[in-house]
Design a protein around this motif. Sequence first.
Motif, mmCIF file in Angstrom:
data_model
loop_
_atom_site.group_PDB
_atom_site.id
_atom_site.type_symbol
_atom_site.label_atom_id
_atom_site.label_comp_id
_atom_site.label_asym_id
_atom_site.label_seq_id
_atom_site.Cartn_x
_atom_site.Cartn_y
_atom_site.Cartn_z
ATOM 1 N N THR A 29 0.854 -1.181 0.000
ATOM 2 C CA THR A 29 0.000 0.000 0.000
ATOM 3 C C THR A 29 0.897 1.240 0.000
ATOM 4 O OG1 THR A 29 -1.920 1.023 1.110
ATOM 5 C CG2 THR A 29 -0.133 0.288 2.514
ATOM 6 N N PRO A 30 0.392 2.378 -0.464
ATOM 7 C CA PRO A 30 1.159 3.616 -0.314
ATOM 8 C C PRO A 30 1.279 3.976 1.167
ATOM 9 C CG PRO A 30 -0.514 3.849 -2.019
ATOM 10 C CD PRO A 30 -0.816 2.573 -1.293
ATOM 11 N N PRO A 31 2.441 4.452 1.610
ATOM 12 C CA PRO A 31 2.597 4.849 3.011
ATOM 13 C C PRO A 31 1.545 5.859 3.470
ATOM 14 C CG PRO A 31 4.731 4.732 1.951
ATOM 15 C CD PRO A 31 3.716 4.535 0.870
ATOM 16 N N ALA A 32 1.090 6.707 2.556
ATOM 17 C CA ALA A 32 0.087 7.711 2.929
ATOM 18 C C ALA A 32 -1.192 7.068 3.431
ATOM 19 C CB ALA A 32 -0.217 8.611 1.738
ATOM 20 N N LEU A 33 -1.571 5.915 2.866
ATOM 21 C CA LEU A 33 -2.797 5.248 3.296
ATOM 22 C C LEU A 33 -2.670 4.694 4.707
ATOM 23 C CD1 LEU A 33 -4.414 3.209 0.366
ATOM 24 C CD2 LEU A 33 -5.111 5.379 1.360
ATOM 25 N N VAL A 34 -1.483 4.242 5.077
ATOM 26 C CA VAL A 34 -1.270 3.759 6.440
ATOM 27 C C VAL A 34 -1.487 4.903 7.422
ATOM 28 C CG1 VAL A 34 0.415 2.788 8.055
ATOM 29 C CG2 VAL A 34 0.308 1.946 5.707
ATOM 30 N N GLY A 35 -0.961 6.078 7.086
ATOM 31 C CA GLY A 35 -1.158 7.247 7.934
ATOM 32 C C GLY A 35 -2.619 7.623 8.079
ATOM 33 N N LEU A 36 -3.365 7.538 6.970
ATOM 34 C CA LEU A 36 -4.797 7.854 7.022
ATOM 35 C C LEU A 36 -5.548 6.845 7.886
ATOM 36 C CD1 LEU A 36 -5.481 8.821 3.283
ATOM 37 C CD2 LEU A 36 -5.350 10.362 5.246
ATOM 38 N N ALA A 37 -5.187 5.569 7.759
ATOM 39 C CA ALA A 37 -5.846 4.529 8.551
ATOM 40 C C ALA A 37 -5.577 4.738 10.041
ATOM 41 C CB ALA A 37 -5.371 3.150 8.116
ATOM 42 N N GLN A 38 -4.333 5.027 10.372
ATOM 43 C CA GLN A 38 -3.977 5.214 11.773
ATOM 44 C C GLN A 38 -4.595 6.479 12.358
ATOM 45 O OE1 GLN A 38 0.316 4.917 11.425
ATOM 46 N NE2 GLN A 38 0.278 2.692 11.724
ATOM 47 N N GLY A 39 -4.907 7.435 11.487
ATOM 48 C CA GLY A 39 -5.552 8.664 11.951
ATOM 49 C C GLY A 39 -7.055 8.647 11.811
ATOM 50 N N GLY A 40 -7.613 7.572 11.228
ATOM 51 C CA GLY A 40 -9.057 7.482 11.039
ATOM 52 C C GLY A 40 -9.583 8.558 10.108
ATOM 53 N N LYS A 41 -8.819 8.870 9.064
ATOM 54 C CA LYS A 41 -9.187 9.955 8.160
ATOM 55 C C LYS A 41 -9.588 9.442 6.778
ATOM 56 C CE LYS A 41 -5.963 13.166 10.430
ATOM 57 N NZ LYS A 41 -4.750 14.011 10.239
ATOM 58 N N ALA A 42 -10.229 10.342 5.998
ATOM 59 C CA ALA A 42 -10.611 10.068 4.604
ATOM 60 C C ALA A 42 -11.414 8.778 4.514
ATOM 61 C CB ALA A 42 -9.371 10.039 3.711
ATOM 62 N N MET A 43 -10.988 7.830 3.683
ATOM 63 C CA MET A 43 -11.751 6.591 3.486
ATOM 64 C C MET A 43 -11.791 5.699 4.709
ATOM 65 S SD MET A 43 -8.503 6.530 2.327
ATOM 66 C CE MET A 43 -8.594 6.949 0.593
ATOM 67 N N PHE A 44 -10.996 6.038 5.738
ATOM 68 C CA PHE A 44 -10.999 5.258 6.983
ATOM 69 C C PHE A 44 -11.783 5.951 8.096
ATOM 70 C CE2 PHE A 44 -7.109 4.104 4.687
ATOM 71 C CZ PHE A 44 -7.259 2.729 4.611
ATOM 72 N N GLU A 45 -12.430 7.055 7.781
ATOM 73 C CA GLU A 45 -13.203 7.779 8.790
ATOM 74 C C GLU A 45 -14.326 6.891 9.312
ATOM 75 O OE1 GLU A 45 -15.563 12.044 9.413
ATOM 76 O OE2 GLU A 45 -14.649 11.540 7.481
ATOM 77 N N GLY A 46 -14.417 6.780 10.619
ATOM 78 C CA GLY A 46 -15.440 5.940 11.233
ATOM 79 C C GLY A 46 -15.129 4.461 11.186
ATOM 80 N N LYS A 47 -13.946 4.095 10.651
ATOM 81 C CA LYS A 47 -13.575 2.678 10.519
ATOM 82 C C LYS A 47 -12.257 2.388 11.244
ATOM 83 C CE LYS A 47 -15.718 2.535 5.930
ATOM 84 N NZ LYS A 47 -15.504 2.312 4.476
ATOM 85 N N GLY A 48 -11.921 3.261 12.179
ATOM 86 C CA GLY A 48 -10.658 3.087 12.885
ATOM 87 C C GLY A 48 -10.613 1.784 13.663
ATOM 88 N N ASP A 49 -9.408 1.290 13.884
ATOM 89 C CA ASP A 49 -9.234 0.041 14.615
ATOM 90 C C ASP A 49 -7.844 0.039 15.236
ATOM 91 O OD1 ASP A 49 -8.506 -2.971 14.927
ATOM 92 O OD2 ASP A 49 -10.642 -2.988 14.452
ATOM 93 N N PRO A 50 -7.700 -0.455 16.475
ATOM 94 C CA PRO A 50 -6.372 -0.503 17.107
ATOM 95 C C PRO A 50 -5.351 -1.283 16.290
ATOM 96 C CG PRO A 50 -8.099 -0.920 18.731
ATOM 97 C CD PRO A 50 -8.772 -0.903 17.388
ATOM 98 N N ALA A 51 -5.833 -2.221 15.462
ATOM 99 C CA ALA A 51 -4.911 -3.029 14.654
ATOM 100 C C ALA A 51 -4.110 -2.164 13.686
ATOM 101 C CB ALA A 51 -5.687 -4.086 13.879
ATOM 102 N N PHE A 52 -4.673 -1.038 13.259
ATOM 103 C CA PHE A 52 -3.965 -0.171 12.319
ATOM 104 C C PHE A 52 -2.683 0.400 12.933
ATOM 105 C CE2 PHE A 52 -8.332 0.875 10.310
ATOM 106 C CZ PHE A 52 -8.275 -0.280 9.546
ATOM 107 N N ASP A 53 -2.705 0.587 14.248
ATOM 108 C CA ASP A 53 -1.534 1.137 14.917
ATOM 109 C C ASP A 53 -0.377 0.145 14.959
ATOM 110 O OD1 ASP A 53 -2.791 3.566 15.414
ATOM 111 O OD2 ASP A 53 -3.638 2.870 17.318
ATOM 112 N N GLU A 54 -0.664 -1.111 14.659
ATOM 113 C CA GLU A 54 0.360 -2.150 14.702
ATOM 114 C C GLU A 54 0.984 -2.411 13.337
ATOM 115 O OE1 GLU A 54 1.228 -3.112 17.711
ATOM 116 O OE2 GLU A 54 -0.372 -1.746 18.353
ATOM 117 N N ILE A 55 0.605 -1.640 12.327
ATOM 118 C CA ILE A 55 1.180 -1.806 10.986
ATOM 119 C C ILE A 55 2.641 -1.355 10.996
ATOM 120 C CG2 ILE A 55 1.085 -1.024 8.586
ATOM 121 C CD1 ILE A 55 -1.950 -0.749 8.916
ATOM 122 N N ARG A 56 3.494 -2.177 10.395
ATOM 123 C CA ARG A 56 4.922 -1.860 10.322
ATOM 124 C C ARG A 56 5.444 -2.150 8.914
ATOM 125 N NH1 ARG A 56 3.360 -0.033 14.329
ATOM 126 N NH2 ARG A 56 4.219 -0.159 16.443
#
Length: 317
Positions: free
Chosen positions: A84-111
């Motif tokens: 994935t593009p690194p920018a999408l990981v940042g959006l997921a971890q911030g619960g932004k854009a296409m990940f708004e309302g879909k946040g999950d603690p698992a996103f913080d564990e992406i490496r």
Amino acid sequence: MKFGSITAAAMLAAITALPAGAETRVTYKSAKTASSYYQMGVQIAEAMQEATGGEISVTVEESQGSVQNVMEVRARGADYVFTTPPALVGLAQGGKAMFEGKGDPAFDEIRALFPIPSLTMHFVMSAESGVTSFADMAGKTILLGKGSFGASEGEKYLGLFGIADKVEIADVELSNAVPALKNGQIDGFVTAGSWPAPNVVEAAASSDVTVLSLSDEEIAQTKRTKLVIPAGTYAGQDADITTTSLPVAAYTTTKMDDETAYQLTKTYWESQERLGKSAAWWKGVDAGLMENITGKIHPGAQRYYEEAGIALSDAQK
């Protein structure tokens, strides 16, 4: 990005060739089967198999997109690797854009593990059109395609550079871009992918084309990463092409043990020469791409980079 399933026969052949109980199994998910990124996944799987003597067995799995790849982190285990593009990981971890309302603690564990070839923008114009800059596109017919990163990015650039209302957008599928360019149905097309892009190679080999370069000012307007395609990459290309790109990387999560992450990363970098012989797009991969990874890198991968003398930023550790 995503990587599709290898055929059942190929998977069976790969599995039966491995010594019993010796392999670490990994699922690599990146792109649709028709994409270059899927082909990259197959090449990485083959390189891992060969370089480790079967100790690492990679199954390539088809995906419908980078967003899906990130979302599946929530349900996947320690064997999951995805692109994935690194920018999408940042959006997921911030619960932004296409990940708004879909946040999950698992996103913080992406490496992150390692970078792969970037999505690179190509603006391909017929030499007959006389177009050598974006301003020259006025009055021309351009094929953007539909539903892809290249299509949306190309449309954005036309707007940024003030020519969106001055071009005609062709109602033609991107898969027909080369014949449409040859028969004069369009003056140019926009495509994004790893370079050298197969459809640009085909276009340049079958007719005279100009691949546009962007100025530093134009690149700054796009807010994308600058990328230089070396002279000679495409037929008739006598000078470097300066364009934009969207970095892409391979990721896993903290569920993966350090040793597996280390071996995957080490084998990937040490297989670059072999990969470069199988496809030219690997020749654009070097340690310089590491700076495009904006999030944290897996501790196992960090161990390899320390051994290899590749400096990491504080944000990556």
